[in-house]
Design a protein around this motif. Structure first.
Motif, short mmCIF file in Angstrom:
data_model
loop_
_atom_site.label_atom_id
_atom_site.label_comp_id
_atom_site.label_asym_id
_atom_site.label_seq_id
_atom_site.Cartn_x
_atom_site.Cartn_y
_atom_site.Cartn_z
N ARG A 116 0.85 -1.19 0.00
CA ARG A 116 0.00 0.00 0.00
C ARG A 116 0.89 1.24 0.00
O ARG A 116 1.00 1.97 0.97
CB ARG A 116 -0.94 -0.05 1.20
CG ARG A 116 -1.91 -1.21 1.06
CD ARG A 116 -2.81 -1.53 2.22
NE ARG A 116 -2.96 -0.59 3.28
CZ ARG A 116 -2.89 -0.93 4.58
NH1 ARG A 116 -2.63 -2.17 4.94
NH2 ARG A 116 -3.08 -0.03 5.51
N TYR A 117 1.56 1.44 -1.14
CA TYR A 117 2.60 2.46 -1.25
C TYR A 117 2.07 3.88 -1.16
O TYR A 117 2.73 4.74 -0.58
CB TYR A 117 3.41 2.27 -2.53
CG TYR A 117 4.02 0.91 -2.64
CD1 TYR A 117 4.90 0.43 -1.68
CD2 TYR A 117 3.71 0.07 -3.71
CE1 TYR A 117 5.46 -0.82 -1.77
CE2 TYR A 117 4.27 -1.19 -3.81
CZ TYR A 117 5.14 -1.64 -2.84
OH TYR A 117 5.69 -2.89 -2.93
N ALA A 118 0.91 4.15 -1.71
CA ALA A 118 0.35 5.51 -1.65
C ALA A 118 0.06 5.90 -0.20
O ALA A 118 0.35 7.02 0.22
CB ALA A 118 -0.90 5.61 -2.51
N TYR A 129 9.24 5.66 -5.62
CA TYR A 129 9.79 4.73 -6.62
C TYR A 129 8.91 3.47 -6.69
O TYR A 129 8.60 2.99 -7.79
CB TYR A 129 11.24 4.37 -6.25
CG TYR A 129 11.97 3.71 -7.38
CD1 TYR A 129 12.60 4.47 -8.36
CD2 TYR A 129 12.04 2.33 -7.48
CE1 TYR A 129 13.27 3.88 -9.41
CE2 TYR A 129 12.71 1.72 -8.52
CZ TYR A 129 13.33 2.50 -9.49
OH TYR A 129 13.99 1.89 -10.53
N CYS A 130 8.51 2.96 -5.56
CA CYS A 130 7.64 1.77 -5.52
C CYS A 130 6.29 2.03 -6.20
O CYS A 130 5.69 1.10 -6.74
CB CYS A 130 7.42 1.32 -4.08
SG CYS A 130 8.88 0.58 -3.32
N ARG A 131 5.85 3.27 -6.17
CA ARG A 131 4.58 3.64 -6.82
C ARG A 131 4.76 3.91 -8.31
O ARG A 131 3.80 4.20 -9.01
CB ARG A 131 4.00 4.88 -6.16
CG ARG A 131 3.41 4.60 -4.79
CD ARG A 131 2.63 5.76 -4.22
NE ARG A 131 1.73 6.33 -5.19
CZ ARG A 131 1.66 7.64 -5.47
NH1 ARG A 131 2.44 8.50 -4.85
NH2 ARG A 131 0.81 8.10 -6.36
N GLY A 132 6.00 3.87 -8.79
CA GLY A 132 6.25 4.12 -10.21
C GLY A 132 6.47 5.59 -10.54
O GLY A 132 6.51 5.96 -11.70
N GLU A 133 6.62 6.42 -9.53
CA GLU A 133 6.87 7.85 -9.71
C GLU A 133 8.39 8.06 -9.80
O GLU A 133 8.99 8.69 -8.93
CB GLU A 133 6.26 8.64 -8.55
CG GLU A 133 4.77 8.46 -8.37
CD GLU A 133 3.95 9.11 -9.47
OE1 GLU A 133 4.46 10.04 -10.13
OE2 GLU A 133 2.82 8.66 -9.69
N TYR A 134 8.99 7.53 -10.86
CA TYR A 134 10.44 7.46 -10.95
C TYR A 134 11.12 8.82 -11.00
O TYR A 134 12.12 9.05 -10.32
CB TYR A 134 10.86 6.60 -12.15
CG TYR A 134 10.24 5.23 -12.12
CD1 TYR A 134 10.44 4.38 -11.04
CD2 TYR A 134 9.44 4.79 -13.16
CE1 TYR A 134 9.86 3.12 -10.99
CE2 TYR A 134 8.86 3.53 -13.12
CZ TYR A 134 9.07 2.70 -12.03
OH TYR A 134 8.49 1.46 -12.00
N THR A 135 10.61 9.73 -11.80
CA THR A 135 11.23 11.04 -11.94
C THR A 135 11.24 11.78 -10.61
O THR A 135 12.27 12.33 -10.19
CB THR A 135 10.51 11.88 -13.02
OG1 THR A 135 10.53 11.15 -14.25
CG2 THR A 135 11.16 13.22 -13.21
#
Length: 137
Positions: free
Chosen positions: A53-55, A91-97
């Motif tokens: 539950r990364y968010a 990063y785990c949520r895919g918000e790499y930038t």
């Protein structure tokens, strides 16, 4: 502590419930800005994050980071460590930038305060940047 033991046994729901109760009591008794309260918030975020539950974990970590910056200042060792936890959640949520940008700031602060975490976080940042280049590729 019991919540840590439960978490290490994979009993995340039980650990989370206990951590939520602990956090609520600490906020009431010690206040939201107390170091123990902030540590409990971080522990809860870790338990939430390990369940994917990364968010939700990121929200707790962002709050903890804001309070640590306010109470301890940006260059206190706990602040960039909290910043790295937020970056990892992003990063785990895919918000790499956004994760890479925040980790760059974290590494800069770690180097400035001569933190022992500096080398590990620099390696993680370099790994993320390499992965990002592959994806953009």
């Amino acid at each position: 502590n019991l919540a840590g033991t439960l978490s290490s046994q994979g009993k995340y729901a039980e650990a989370e419930k206990l951590q939520q109760e602990t956090l609520a009591v600490q906020e009431k008794v010690l206040g939201k800005e107390h170091p123990h309260t902030l540590s409990s918030m971080g522990n809860l975020a870790g338990t939430v994050g390990i369940q994917g539950r990364y968010a939700e974990a990121e929200k707790l970590l962002q709050e903890m980071l804001a309070l640590r910056e306010k109470v301890l200042g940006k260059e206190h060792p706990h602040t960039p460590r909290s910043m790295s936890h937020v970056a990892i959640a992003l990063y785990c949520r895919g918000e790499y930038t956004e994760a890479i940008s925040l980790m760059r700031e974290c590494v800069r602060l770690q180097r400035k305060i001569q933190s022992p975490d500096y080398g590990t976080l620099l390696e993680l940042l370099q790994e993320w940047q390499a992965e990002s280049l592959k994806v953009q590729g």
